[in-house]
Write an enzyme that holds these catalytic residues in place. Structure first.
Site, PDB file in Angstrom:
ATOM      1  N   ASP A  44     -38.030 -12.631 -17.581  1.00  0.00           N
ATOM      2  CA  ASP A  44     -38.178 -11.332 -18.234  1.00  0.00           C
ATOM      3  C   ASP A  44     -37.230 -10.287 -17.643  1.00  0.00           C
ATOM      4  O   ASP A  44     -36.729  -9.424 -18.361  1.00  0.00           O
ATOM      5  CB  ASP A  44     -39.622 -10.839 -18.098  1.00  0.00           C
ATOM      6  N   GLU A 115     -41.388   0.589 -18.829  1.00  0.00           N
ATOM      7  CA  GLU A 115     -42.089   1.784 -18.374  1.00  0.00           C
ATOM      8  C   GLU A 115     -41.210   2.643 -17.487  1.00  0.00           C
ATOM      9  O   GLU A 115     -40.215   2.176 -16.926  1.00  0.00           O
ATOM     10  CB  GLU A 115     -43.371   1.427 -17.606  1.00  0.00           C
ATOM     11  N   ALA A 152     -44.385  -2.648 -25.555  1.00  0.00           N
ATOM     12  CA  ALA A 152     -43.721  -3.858 -25.056  1.00  0.00           C
ATOM     13  C   ALA A 152     -43.927  -4.034 -23.559  1.00  0.00           C
ATOM     14  O   ALA A 152     -43.982  -5.162 -23.061  1.00  0.00           O
ATOM     15  CB  ALA A 152     -42.231  -3.805 -25.376  1.00  0.00           C
ATOM     16  N   THR A 155     -48.078  -4.929 -20.859  1.00  0.00           N
ATOM     17  CA  THR A 155     -48.645  -6.065 -20.128  1.00  0.00           C
ATOM     18  C   THR A 155     -47.960  -6.282 -18.786  1.00  0.00           C
ATOM     19  O   THR A 155     -48.282  -7.240 -18.082  1.00  0.00           O
ATOM     20  CB  THR A 155     -48.534  -7.364 -20.944  1.00  0.00           C
ATOM     21  N   ALA A 156     -47.021  -5.414 -18.434  1.00  0.00           N
ATOM     22  CA  ALA A 156     -46.303  -5.560 -17.168  1.00  0.00           C
ATOM     23  C   ALA A 156     -46.984  -4.717 -16.081  1.00  0.00           C
ATOM     24  O   ALA A 156     -48.160  -4.877 -15.797  1.00  0.00           O
ATOM     25  CB  ALA A 156     -44.835  -5.177 -17.373  1.00  0.00           C
ATOM     26  N   TYR A 157     -46.245  -3.808 -15.467  1.00  0.00           N
ATOM     27  CA  TYR A 157     -46.774  -2.978 -14.385  1.00  0.00           C
ATOM     28  C   TYR A 157     -48.004  -2.203 -14.839  1.00  0.00           C
ATOM     29  O   TYR A 157     -48.992  -2.051 -14.111  1.00  0.00           O
ATOM     30  CB  TYR A 157     -45.669  -2.029 -13.915  1.00  0.00           C
ATOM     31  N   ASN A 158     -47.979  -1.718 -16.064  1.00  0.00           N
ATOM     32  CA  ASN A 158     -49.105  -0.959 -16.609  1.00  0.00           C
ATOM     33  C   ASN A 158     -50.407  -1.756 -16.547  1.00  0.00           C
ATOM     34  O   ASN A 158     -51.455  -1.242 -16.149  1.00  0.00           O
ATOM     35  CB  ASN A 158     -48.795  -0.566 -18.053  1.00  0.00           C
TER      36      ASN A 158
END
Length: 254
Positions: A44, A115, A152, A155-158
């Site tokens: 990613d 983000e 988008a 689902t990462a750091y957030n």
């Protein structure tokens, strides 16, 4: 008709470079500038690098996972690539634009697909004032940091910071705090995609804060303004039934 002009890009890890060499021998490879489609091989992180590097190119990006995390990528296979590209579904996402004013008066801009985050850069918690569309919404948030995430990037750091997962078509942004101390356990906010979010750092000399937009970091910020950038549209290709919207829904039932 299947797209014929393909440009293959790969991260520096051996498995990605080997895949690039194999695919180029089988399908040929052109330049990014002349390509109908760009195939990115990596994780990613490399996919984000590719999207940023090719944002002014009209060709969409089709990623195949040759890294560790592959949320934005399709499964890797050497076979039937032209058919997969022809059947692929396109998702369009707009990045965030970060405008950071530093304590020394310098200004810095960057785009973020996932983000924009603010993080404490010293031993003491950050103190942030939050304004949305010019209206003060929170006088003081005491925390380790805060971020604004796109669907988008939700689902990462957030998501790691216990923020909500946002459907791709929702046209909202997530404002999420990291380790909020006051207000205690503040859960953040959902904002319209058009919202302009401003963080002002209170007492930045004593409580230094850094800001980050997709790994581009700025230290000693005094204020950071974040807004969606509609003039930049990243085009990503996914195999049918495996697009971002499906992945975002599926992630919530894991």
């Amino acid at each position: 008709m299947p797209r014929q002009k393909i440009a293959f890009l790969a991260s520096e890890v051996p498995i990605a470079l080997k895949a690039k060499s194999t695919l180029e021998k089988r399908y040929g490879s052109g330049s990014v500038e002349d390509a109908d489609v760009i195939v990115a091989l990596g994780g990613d992180g490399f996919m984000l690098q590719t999207l940023h590097a090719t944002q002014h190119n009209p060709a969409p990006v089709y990623g195949m996972n040759r890294g560790t995390v592959g949320f934005m990528l399709n499964e890797f296979s050497e076979d039937d690539l032209l058919e997969r590209l022809d059947a692929a579904e396109e998702e369009i996402i707009n990045p965030l634009r970060m405008t950071a004013l530093c304590v020394d008066g310098s200004m810095h801009e960057a785009l973020a697909i996932n983000e924009v985050s603010l993080l404490r850069a010293g031993p003491q918690a950050a103190k942030l004032r939050i304004t949305v569309d010019g209206k003060l919404r929170m006088e003081e948030l005491v925390c380790d940091g805060a971020l604004v995430a796109t669907p988008a990037g939700s689902t990462a750091y957030n998501y790691s910071a216990h923020g909500p997962i946002l459907p791709i078509g929702s046209d909202v942004l997530a404002l999420t705090a990291m380790s909020a101390f006051r207000p205690r356990r503040w859960r953040g906010a959902l904002l319209p995609k058009r919202a302009v979010v401003r963080f002002d750092v209170r007492n930045p000399e004593k409580r230094p804060v850094m800001s980050d937009a997709d790994a581009k970091s700025v230290r000693n910020v005094a204020s950071v303004e974040i807004r969606s950038e509609p003039d930049v549209a990243h085009k990503i290709l996914f195999d049918p039934g495996h697009g971002l919207e499906e992945r975002l829904i599926r992630e919530q039932f894991v």
